[in-house]
Design a protein around this motif. Sequence first.
Motif, PDB file in Angstrom:
ATOM      1  N   LYS A 139       2.147  -7.582  -5.037  1.00 57.23           N
ATOM      2  CA  LYS A 139       0.730  -7.296  -5.244  1.00 57.23           C
ATOM      3  C   LYS A 139       0.199  -6.636  -3.976  1.00 57.23           C
ATOM      4  O   LYS A 139       0.349  -7.161  -2.887  1.00 57.23           O
ATOM      5  CB  LYS A 139      -0.040  -8.580  -5.538  1.00 57.23           C
ATOM      6  N   LEU A 140      -0.404  -5.472  -4.137  1.00 58.26           N
ATOM      7  CA  LEU A 140      -1.047  -4.763  -3.036  1.00 58.26           C
ATOM      8  C   LEU A 140      -2.549  -4.757  -3.275  1.00 58.26           C
ATOM      9  O   LEU A 140      -3.023  -5.136  -4.344  1.00 58.26           O
ATOM     10  CB  LEU A 140      -0.522  -3.326  -2.955  1.00 58.26           C
ATOM     11  N   ARG A 141      -3.282  -4.324  -2.307  1.00 60.69           N
ATOM     12  CA  ARG A 141      -4.735  -4.292  -2.429  1.00 60.69           C
ATOM     13  C   ARG A 141      -5.184  -3.476  -3.631  1.00 60.69           C
ATOM     14  O   ARG A 141      -6.067  -3.886  -4.378  1.00 60.69           O
ATOM     15  CB  ARG A 141      -5.331  -3.701  -1.149  1.00 60.69           C
ATOM     16  N   ASP A 142      -4.543  -2.326  -3.859  1.00 63.84           N
ATOM     17  CA  ASP A 142      -5.017  -1.412  -4.903  1.00 63.84           C
ATOM     18  C   ASP A 142      -4.057  -1.201  -6.067  1.00 63.84           C
ATOM     19  O   ASP A 142      -4.362  -0.464  -6.994  1.00 63.84           O
ATOM     20  CB  ASP A 142      -5.353  -0.063  -4.272  1.00 63.84           C
ATOM     21  N   ARG A 143      -2.886  -1.856  -6.033  1.00 61.88           N
ATOM     22  CA  ARG A 143      -1.922  -1.679  -7.118  1.00 61.88           C
ATOM     23  C   ARG A 143      -0.835  -2.745  -7.027  1.00 61.88           C
ATOM     24  O   ARG A 143      -0.833  -3.550  -6.108  1.00 61.88           O
ATOM     25  CB  ARG A 143      -1.302  -0.290  -7.082  1.00 61.88           C
ATOM     26  N   LYS A 189      -2.868  -9.363   4.591  1.00 64.44           N
ATOM     27  CA  LYS A 189      -2.797  -7.902   4.560  1.00 64.44           C
ATOM     28  C   LYS A 189      -1.607  -7.455   3.729  1.00 64.44           C
ATOM     29  O   LYS A 189      -0.706  -8.238   3.456  1.00 64.44           O
ATOM     30  CB  LYS A 189      -2.713  -7.330   5.972  1.00 64.44           C
ATOM     31  N   ASP A 190      -1.623  -6.191   3.324  1.00 67.97           N
ATOM     32  CA  ASP A 190      -0.526  -5.645   2.527  1.00 67.97           C
ATOM     33  C   ASP A 190       0.783  -5.709   3.318  1.00 67.97           C
ATOM     34  O   ASP A 190       0.773  -5.660   4.552  1.00 67.97           O
ATOM     35  CB  ASP A 190      -0.822  -4.199   2.139  1.00 67.97           C
ATOM     36  N   GLU A 207      -0.449  -7.813 -16.809  1.00 66.00           N
ATOM     37  CA  GLU A 207      -1.581  -7.340 -15.992  1.00 66.00           C
ATOM     38  C   GLU A 207      -2.711  -6.815 -16.862  1.00 66.00           C
ATOM     39  O   GLU A 207      -3.874  -7.138 -16.642  1.00 66.00           O
ATOM     40  CB  GLU A 207      -1.132  -6.211 -15.075  1.00 66.00           C
TER      41      GLU A 207
END
Length: 78
Positions: A45-49, A21-22, A66
């Motif tokens: 690194k996050l789920r969406d950004r 998880k984030d 990236e």
Amino acid sequence: MIFMPIRWRGKRAWVLVPAGKDPSEDLKAQMRAYSQTSGGLHMIKLRDRVLRCGVPEFQPSMLDLERRDINPWDAGGF
């Protein structure tokens, strides 16, 4: 979190990758404080950004990787 060391312009930097998880807001705040006090470089690194912290030159350099779909740990000593 998995902490992966990389080299950027001769300096150690960290890529933090979630293991499930984030990261918590507390961990993100601790890493920002680490960068501000030590000059350390890292990206989370996050789920969406991706969050990038460090000297101003580090951020566009990581963003460029990236955009070219290159993982920083695969780029070697850049």
